[in-house]
Motif scaffolding. Structure first.
Motif, short mmCIF file in Angstrom:
data_model
loop_
_atom_site.label_atom_id
_atom_site.label_comp_id
_atom_site.label_asym_id
_atom_site.label_seq_id
_atom_site.Cartn_x
_atom_site.Cartn_y
_atom_site.Cartn_z
N THR A 1 0.78 -1.24 0.00
CA THR A 1 0.00 0.00 0.00
C THR A 1 0.81 1.29 0.00
O THR A 1 0.26 2.35 -0.28
CB THR A 1 -0.95 0.02 1.21
OG1 THR A 1 -0.19 -0.03 2.42
CG2 THR A 1 -1.93 -1.14 1.15
N THR A 2 2.09 1.22 0.29
CA THR A 2 2.91 2.43 0.24
C THR A 2 2.98 2.92 -1.21
O THR A 2 3.17 2.11 -2.12
CB THR A 2 4.33 2.15 0.78
OG1 THR A 2 4.22 1.78 2.16
CG2 THR A 2 5.24 3.36 0.65
N PRO A 3 2.83 4.22 -1.44
CA PRO A 3 2.89 4.73 -2.82
C PRO A 3 4.22 4.38 -3.51
O PRO A 3 5.24 4.19 -2.86
CB PRO A 3 2.77 6.25 -2.64
CG PRO A 3 2.11 6.43 -1.31
CD PRO A 3 2.57 5.27 -0.46
N LEU A 4 4.17 4.32 -4.84
CA LEU A 4 5.37 4.04 -5.62
C LEU A 4 6.50 5.01 -5.27
O LEU A 4 7.65 4.60 -5.17
CB LEU A 4 5.06 4.12 -7.12
CG LEU A 4 4.18 3.01 -7.68
CD1 LEU A 4 3.75 3.35 -9.11
CD2 LEU A 4 4.88 1.68 -7.63
N SER A 5 6.15 6.27 -5.06
CA SER A 5 7.16 7.28 -4.74
C SER A 5 7.84 6.98 -3.40
O SER A 5 8.95 7.46 -3.16
CB SER A 5 6.54 8.67 -4.70
OG SER A 5 5.54 8.73 -3.68
#
Length: 178
Positions: free
Chosen positions: A30-34
């Motif tokens: 769930t952590t954003p790609l960035s």
């Protein structure tokens, strides 16, 4: 399984167990790609747990905040792992992603495993099984001296989700070959 089916996973032989494995899987999913994750929408993730594993259910609730209806109890056939011979075994938890109504029926992975694609399996090896055949009907001899983790995330399945295609044969590494 696909022609190039790869499982990306990790093992822990007594260093950490359910809570940490669930935390790692949730964070990376769930952590954003960035931020170094896969950026999956938490509102579309469902998990399954073995129907006897109240601990995993509670940890999923605490770590993810998922509503109860998206944490699904399943039996031995789906959510209990062993090699089919005496040795380590235990309950498992699987992560699924809801790919939307165009790909199937509402209701979670028990209803439609095309719409709800499994992308990660967390195996909590905590017991020793005895002699027996098949997925059920063997005795559990007791707890392992050191609990273990074996997880596997499907590389092609994650690529399918991240690239927004309908199946693993449409991902960027497979489609040109076809």
């Amino acid at each position: 399984h696909g022609s190039f089916f790869q499982m990306n996973g990790n093992f822990s032989f007594g260093d950490y167990f359910k809570r940490e494995a669930i935390e790692h899987a949730w964070e990376l999913s769930t952590t954003p790609l960035s931020g170094g994750g896969f950026g999956l929408d938490p509102g579309r993730i469902w998990v399954t747990v073995h129907h006897t594993d109240a601990e995993a259910r509670a940890v999923w609730r605490q770590v993810s905040g998922l509503p109860e209806r998206r944490i699904v109890d399943r039996g031995d056939e789906d959510n209990f792992w062993s090699m089919g011979v005496p040795g380590p075994c235990g309950p498992c938890s699987e992560l699924y992603y809801d790919r939307g109504p165009a790909l199937g029926r509402e209701g979670g992975p028990e209803v439609d495993e095309d719409r709800y694609m499994e992308f990660w399996n967390l195996v909590f090896m905590q017991y020793e099984r005895g002699e027996g055949t098949g997925k059920t009907g063997y005795p559990i001899l007791g707890e392992l001296p050191r609990r273990n983790i074996d997880t596997g995330m499907g590389l092609e399945r994650m690529a399918t989700l991240l690239q927004g295609v309908d199946n693993l044969y449409e991902i960027d590494e497979t489609r040109p070959v076809l």
